[in-house]
Scaffold this motif. Structure first.
Motif, PDB file in Angstrom:
ATOM      1  N   GLY A 170       8.699 -16.472 -14.770  1.00 17.64           N
ATOM      2  CA  GLY A 170       9.076 -16.109 -16.128  1.00 17.64           C
ATOM      3  C   GLY A 170       7.948 -16.061 -17.127  1.00 17.64           C
ATOM      4  O   GLY A 170       8.124 -15.556 -18.247  1.00 17.64           O
ATOM      5  N   VAL A 171       6.769 -16.571 -16.764  1.00 20.57           N
ATOM      6  CA  VAL A 171       5.671 -16.648 -17.730  1.00 20.57           C
ATOM      7  C   VAL A 171       5.205 -15.258 -18.163  1.00 20.57           C
ATOM      8  O   VAL A 171       5.018 -14.992 -19.355  1.00 20.57           O
ATOM      9  CB  VAL A 171       4.496 -17.463 -17.158  1.00 20.57           C
ATOM     10  N   ASN A 172       4.988 -14.363 -17.200  1.00 25.99           N
ATOM     11  CA  ASN A 172       4.517 -13.025 -17.564  1.00 25.99           C
ATOM     12  C   ASN A 172       5.471 -12.325 -18.520  1.00 25.99           C
ATOM     13  O   ASN A 172       5.057 -11.725 -19.518  1.00 25.99           O
ATOM     14  CB  ASN A 172       4.312 -12.172 -16.301  1.00 25.99           C
ATOM     15  N   THR A 173       6.762 -12.396 -18.220  1.00 25.34           N
ATOM     16  CA  THR A 173       7.764 -11.757 -19.074  1.00 25.34           C
ATOM     17  C   THR A 173       7.758 -12.368 -20.465  1.00 25.34           C
ATOM     18  O   THR A 173       7.802 -11.657 -21.476  1.00 25.34           O
ATOM     19  CB  THR A 173       9.169 -11.916 -18.453  1.00 25.34           C
ATOM     20  N   PHE A 174       7.706 -13.695 -20.518  1.00 26.13           N
ATOM     21  CA  PHE A 174       7.724 -14.399 -21.794  1.00 26.13           C
ATOM     22  C   PHE A 174       6.500 -14.056 -22.632  1.00 26.13           C
ATOM     23  O   PHE A 174       6.600 -13.769 -23.832  1.00 26.13           O
ATOM     24  CB  PHE A 174       7.795 -15.899 -21.522  1.00 26.13           C
ATOM     25  N   VAL A 175       5.325 -14.085 -22.010  1.00 23.26           N
ATOM     26  CA  VAL A 175       4.080 -13.778 -22.718  1.00 23.26           C
ATOM     27  C   VAL A 175       4.097 -12.351 -23.258  1.00 23.26           C
ATOM     28  O   VAL A 175       3.767 -12.106 -24.424  1.00 23.26           O
ATOM     29  CB  VAL A 175       2.870 -13.985 -21.785  1.00 23.26           C
ATOM     30  N   LYS A 176       4.484 -11.410 -22.427  1.00 24.93           N
ATOM     31  CA  LYS A 176       4.475 -10.010 -22.862  1.00 24.93           C
ATOM     32  C   LYS A 176       5.473  -9.765 -23.990  1.00 24.93           C
ATOM     33  O   LYS A 176       5.197  -9.006 -24.928  1.00 24.93           O
ATOM     34  CB  LYS A 176       4.765  -9.103 -21.668  1.00 24.93           C
ATOM     35  N   ALA A 177       6.636 -10.417 -23.919  1.00 24.52           N
ATOM     36  CA  ALA A 177       7.643 -10.250 -24.971  1.00 24.52           C
ATOM     37  C   ALA A 177       7.167 -10.857 -26.287  1.00 24.52           C
ATOM     38  O   ALA A 177       7.285 -10.234 -27.348  1.00 24.52           O
ATOM     39  CB  ALA A 177       8.955 -10.883 -24.530  1.00 24.52           C
ATOM     40  N   ASN A 183      12.993 -26.936 -18.901  1.00 24.86           N
ATOM     41  CA  ASN A 183      12.613 -27.054 -17.498  1.00 24.86           C
ATOM     42  C   ASN A 183      11.788 -25.875 -17.019  1.00 24.86           C
ATOM     43  O   ASN A 183      11.081 -25.975 -16.018  1.00 24.86           O
ATOM     44  CB  ASN A 183      13.856 -27.185 -16.615  1.00 24.86           C
ATOM     45  N   SER A 184      11.909 -24.733 -17.707  1.00 24.24           N
ATOM     46  CA  SER A 184      11.217 -23.534 -17.244  1.00 24.24           C
ATOM     47  C   SER A 184      11.109 -22.510 -18.364  1.00 24.24           C
ATOM     48  O   SER A 184      12.066 -22.296 -19.114  1.00 24.24           O
ATOM     49  CB  SER A 184      11.962 -22.907 -16.067  1.00 24.24           C
TER      50      SER A 184
END
Length: 241
Positions: A92-99, A215-216
């Motif tokens: 989920g990090v890539n999606t979160f960062v890009k958003a 948690n994530s």
């Protein structure tokens, strides 16, 4: 409302704390120094130099400049070999960062060396989404000292340009951390904090002062953020979604 988001690197973006533990255990063993798992996790927030000095001090061993260099170079090479085939990015990090980067300036604030941060962000394909990067080379003290987050905000505001008159204030920054020293560092800088239980327990993060714990980061996509609570009753207001 949050105007900027700062991420720790190891343990938040890259899932490599166990890999650093393995690499340091082997590199220190070559110098006759034993590193336990407990010792490692008690040293979170340290840069490489401080970490190696602490390891030698625990055993009463004298540390020469050459030995310091050998251990750091050996650990770096061993760690790089462990992530060569597959970079362990947290879900989920890539999606979160890009958003988030479409709405707010982002930064990485870490006690890791700059070369390692740049390598990891580039391999993950998200380097271009961060406005500022603060590494061990940029500061005079390790977390929990607030100087790294103070420096990140200084860098960020210097990049905002004359058209954006009002600087971002510390209270408008959200810091995402996985360790108690990181949480305390951000809080000492006057910033709000989200702890992620990638490395230590929720209890440890809350005792350090985390405003909220998850948690994530996979739960914090823009759509999910509007359905969850973090620091305020309306997450959409917090992140500007």
């Amino acid at each position: 409302m949050i105007q900027a988001v700062f991420f720790d690197f190891n343990g938040v973006i890259i899932d490599d704390e166990p890999l650093h533990l393995k690499a340091y255990t082997e590199a220190l063993a070559d110098e006759g120094v034993v590193l336990t798992e407990e010792d490692y996790f008690k040293s979170l927030g340290m840069d490489d130099v401080t970490f190696v000095r602490a390891a030698f001090e625990r055993t009463g061993r004298e540390l020469s400049d050459d030995a310091l260099r050998r251990v750091i170079e050996s650990e770096s090479a061993k760690h790089r070999a462990l992530i060569e085939d597959e970079l362990p990015v947290f879900p989920g990090v890539n999606t979160f960062v890009k958003a988030l980067s479409r709405r707010h300036p982002l930064g990485v604030v870490s006690m890791a060396a700059r070369r390692g941060i740049d390598y990891g962000l580039s391999r993950a394909g998200i380097a271009g989404h961060f406005t500022v990067v603060v590494s061990a080379e940029d500061v005079h003290a390790c977390k929990p000292d607030p100087c790294c987050y103070n420096k990140a905000l200084e860098f960020l505001n210097s990049k905002r340009g004359p058209a954006q008159v009002l600087p971002v204030s510390p209270s408008e920054c959200l810091v995402i951390e996985d360790s108690p020293p990181g949480i305390r560092s951000a809080r000492a800088a006057g910033m709000r904090t989200l702890g992620v239980t990638n490395t230590v327990t929720e209890k440890a993060l809350r005792e350090a002062g985390a405003d909220s714990v998850t948690n994530s980061l996979a739960d914090w996509t823009p759509d999910a953020a509007t359905r969850r609570k973090i620091l305020v009753d309306n997450p959409a207001q917090l992140f500007g979604f």
